[in-house]
Every structure is written in structure tokens, then in C-alpha cells.
Design a protein around this motif. Sequence first.
Motif, PDB file in Angstrom:
ATOM      1  N   UNK A   2       0.985  -1.118  -0.242  1.00 54.66           N
ATOM      2  CA  UNK A   2       0.332   0.322   0.317  1.00 54.66           C
ATOM      3  C   UNK A   2       1.180   0.744   0.580  1.00 54.66           C
ATOM      4  N   UNK A   3       0.568   2.147  -0.948  1.00 53.61           N
ATOM      5  CA  UNK A   3       0.972   3.454  -0.689  1.00 53.61           C
ATOM      6  C   UNK A   3      -0.248   4.855  -0.974  1.00 53.61           C
ATOM      7  N   UNK A   4      -0.019   5.877  -0.742  1.00 55.03           N
ATOM      8  CA  UNK A   4      -0.134   6.643  -0.350  1.00 55.03           C
ATOM      9  C   UNK A   4       0.596   7.997  -0.502  1.00 55.03           C
ATOM     10  N   UNK A  16      -4.321  32.285  -0.877  1.00 60.56           N
ATOM     11  CA  UNK A  16      -4.490  32.464  -2.336  1.00 60.56           C
ATOM     12  C   UNK A  16      -4.997  30.633  -2.150  1.00 60.56           C
ATOM     13  N   UNK A  17      -4.981  29.691  -2.928  1.00 57.35           N
ATOM     14  CA  UNK A  17      -5.287  28.679  -3.192  1.00 57.35           C
ATOM     15  C   UNK A  17      -4.307  27.249  -3.383  1.00 57.35           C
ATOM     16  N   UNK A  18      -4.912  26.422  -3.647  1.00 59.06           N
ATOM     17  CA  UNK A  18      -3.792  25.078  -3.124  1.00 59.06           C
ATOM     18  C   UNK A  18      -4.575  24.314  -3.956  1.00 59.06           C
ATOM     19  N   UNK A  19      -4.143  23.189  -4.364  1.00 61.18           N
ATOM     20  CA  UNK A  19      -4.748  21.616  -4.433  1.00 61.18           C
ATOM     21  C   UNK A  19      -4.138  20.475  -4.194  1.00 61.18           C
ATOM     22  N   UNK A  20      -4.145  19.643  -3.290  1.00 60.69           N
ATOM     23  CA  UNK A  20      -3.301  19.000  -2.780  1.00 60.69           C
ATOM     24  C   UNK A  20      -4.387  17.419  -3.561  1.00 60.69           C
ATOM     25  N   UNK A  21      -3.392  16.832  -3.039  1.00 65.49           N
ATOM     26  CA  UNK A  21      -3.732  15.062  -4.286  1.00 65.49           C
ATOM     27  C   UNK A  21      -3.070  14.092  -2.916  1.00 65.49           C
ATOM     28  N   UNK A  22      -4.384  13.045  -3.526  1.00 64.51           N
ATOM     29  CA  UNK A  22      -3.283  11.314  -2.669  1.00 64.51           C
ATOM     30  C   UNK A  22      -3.600  10.349  -3.430  1.00 64.51           C
ATOM     31  N   UNK A  23      -2.917   9.659  -3.900  1.00 61.79           N
ATOM     32  CA  UNK A  23      -2.620   8.728  -4.937  1.00 61.79           C
ATOM     33  C   UNK A  23      -2.923   7.366  -3.899  1.00 61.79           C
ATOM     34  N   UNK A  24      -3.306   7.187  -3.887  1.00 56.67           N
ATOM     35  CA  UNK A  24      -3.382   5.272  -3.499  1.00 56.67           C
ATOM     36  C   UNK A  24      -2.711   4.397  -4.214  1.00 56.67           C
ATOM     37  N   UNK A  25      -2.059   3.570  -3.861  1.00 55.40           N
ATOM     38  CA  UNK A  25      -2.177   2.110  -4.832  1.00 55.40           C
ATOM     39  C   UNK A  25      -1.969   1.317  -3.271  1.00 55.40           C
ATOM     40  N   UNK A  26      -2.827  -0.130  -4.066  1.00 51.28           N
ATOM     41  CA  UNK A  26      -2.638  -1.076  -3.429  1.00 51.28           C
ATOM     42  C   UNK A  26      -3.493  -1.457  -2.372  1.00 51.28           C
ATOM     43  N   UNK A  27      -4.126  -0.708  -2.469  1.00 46.27           N
ATOM     44  CA  UNK A  27      -5.887  -1.278  -1.366  1.00 46.27           C
ATOM     45  C   UNK A  27      -7.146  -1.244  -2.202  1.00 46.27           C
ATOM     46  N   UNK A  29      -9.405   0.666  -2.928  1.00 47.73           N
ATOM     47  CA  UNK A  29      -9.693   2.083  -3.192  1.00 47.73           C
ATOM     48  C   UNK A  29     -10.942   2.560  -2.375  1.00 47.73           C
ATOM     49  N   UNK A  30     -12.045   2.394  -2.533  1.00 49.72           N
ATOM     50  CA  UNK A  30     -13.502   2.556  -2.375  1.00 49.72           C
ATOM     51  C   UNK A  30     -14.021   1.963  -1.092  1.00 49.72           C
ATOM     52  N   UNK A  31     -13.365   0.730  -0.502  1.00 46.97           N
ATOM     53  CA  UNK A  31     -13.578   0.530   0.935  1.00 46.97           C
ATOM     54  C   UNK A  31     -13.284   1.722   1.953  1.00 46.97           C
ATOM     55  N   UNK A  32     -12.104   1.969   1.818  1.00 51.82           N
ATOM     56  CA  UNK A  32     -11.552   3.285   3.039  1.00 51.82           C
ATOM     57  C   UNK A  32     -11.365   4.535   2.450  1.00 51.82           C
ATOM     58  N   UNK A  33     -11.388   4.785   3.765  1.00 47.78           N
ATOM     59  CA  UNK A  33     -12.140   6.304   4.145  1.00 47.78           C
ATOM     60  C   UNK A  33     -11.046   7.183   4.182  1.00 47.78           C
ATOM     61  N   UNK A  34     -10.614   8.101   3.676  1.00 46.81           N
ATOM     62  CA  UNK A  34      -9.259   8.565   4.061  1.00 46.81           C
ATOM     63  C   UNK A  34      -9.150  10.622   4.881  1.00 46.81           C
ATOM     64  N   UNK A  35      -8.368  10.121   5.368  1.00 42.95           N
ATOM     65  CA  UNK A  35      -8.506  11.588   6.791  1.00 42.95           C
ATOM     66  C   UNK A  35      -7.350  12.819   6.146  1.00 42.95           C
ATOM     67  N   UNK A  36      -7.268  13.570   6.074  1.00 47.08           N
ATOM     68  CA  UNK A  36      -6.021  14.994   5.525  1.00 47.08           C
ATOM     69  C   UNK A  36      -5.797  15.304   7.455  1.00 47.08           C
ATOM     70  N   UNK A  73     -12.249  10.264  -6.403  1.00 42.10           N
ATOM     71  CA  UNK A  73     -12.371  10.350  -7.003  1.00 42.10           C
ATOM     72  C   UNK A  73     -12.334   8.816  -8.008  1.00 42.10           C
ATOM     73  N   UNK A  74     -12.869   8.169  -7.434  1.00 43.95           N
ATOM     74  CA  UNK A  74     -12.773   6.193  -7.250  1.00 43.95           C
ATOM     75  C   UNK A  74     -11.955   5.797  -8.261  1.00 43.95           C
ATOM     76  N   UNK A  75     -12.518   6.615 -10.040  1.00 42.95           N
ATOM     77  CA  UNK A  75     -11.785   6.156 -11.414  1.00 42.95           C
ATOM     78  C   UNK A  75     -10.250   6.457 -10.949  1.00 42.95           C
ATOM     79  N   UNK A  76     -10.140   7.474 -10.085  1.00 42.21           N
ATOM     80  CA  UNK A  76      -8.280   7.573 -10.499  1.00 42.21           C
ATOM     81  C   UNK A  76      -7.883   7.454  -8.774  1.00 42.21           C
ATOM     82  N   UNK A  77      -8.693   6.620  -8.326  1.00 38.75           N
ATOM     83  CA  UNK A  77      -7.928   6.440  -6.765  1.00 38.75           C
ATOM     84  C   UNK A  77      -6.897   7.310  -6.594  1.00 38.75           C
ATOM     85  N   UNK A  78      -7.518   8.940  -5.942  1.00 35.95           N
ATOM     86  CA  UNK A  78      -7.032   9.748  -5.810  1.00 35.95           C
ATOM     87  C   UNK A  78      -8.643  10.573  -4.732  1.00 35.95           C
ATOM     88  N   UNK A  79      -7.558  11.657  -3.488  1.00 41.61           N
ATOM     89  CA  UNK A  79      -8.167  11.862  -2.915  1.00 41.61           C
ATOM     90  C   UNK A  79      -7.703  13.183  -3.124  1.00 41.61           C
TER      91      UNK A  79
END
Length: 125
Positions: A2-4, A16-27, A29-36, A73-79
Motif C-alpha cells: 500500500x502506498x499513499x 491564495x489557493x492550492x489543491x493537494x492530491x493523495x494517490x493511493x495504490x495497493x488497496x 480504494x472505494x472501501x477506504x475512508x481517507x483523512x487529511x 475520484x474513485x476512478x483515479x484512486x485519488x483524494x
Amino acid sequence: EVQLVESGGGLVQAGGSLRLSCAASGLDFERYSFLWFRQAPGKEREGVSCIVRRWGETRYADSIKGRFITFRDNGKRQIYLQMNNLKPEDTAVYYCAADRDYTCGTPFVYDLEYRGKGTLVTVSS
């Protein structure tokens, strides 16, 4: 394995603004909740936002409510964490964490199954 992996941090001026991304692999994805959560130098960890598995119900800390939005985005496996109207006090390392059993109850907890290495956000005044 598993990698985040967080990305999108940087230096931005107040307001100003920023958009952070979290790419998940090895799990599953849809079954997991994610915390920032974030941690500033010399300060304790602070939960920022949480998004529940599957349906994407969200929770936010009062300190960022109305300024930050988290979505998945469950299709992209990203938060994502869209951060608007940034303030100097938002300066911190931002982490994403994942847990299959977490339902984003408050107060947020940090002892989750998986965690990324973080991305630094610096907001100048």
C-alpha cells in the motif's frame, strides 16, 4: 504494498489557493475512508478533513470549514484537498491517511492503517 503519495504542496501567498492530491495504490480504494491531517512545527497534529468510503460523506475541522473542500475520484484512486483563502496559520506538512474501518467520526483520530509521507504547504503573509 500500500502506498499513499501526497502532492501539490508549495509556497503560496495568503488568500491564495492550492489543491493537494493523495494517490493511493495497493488497496481497495472505494472501501477506504481517507483523512487529511496536518502538523506544523512545534504543534500537535490537527485533523483537517475526512471523506468516508464509497459514498464520500465529508467532515471538516472548524478551523478550515468554508475554506477547504475534500473529495474523492474513485476512478483515479485519488483524494483531493482544495484549499482556498489560505492563511499563514495553515502552514504545515499535510498528510493523508487511510483506514478501512474508519467512519470519520469526530474528534478525528490519527492511528489509521496507512499514511503518506506528507507534502509541505507554506503560506506567506
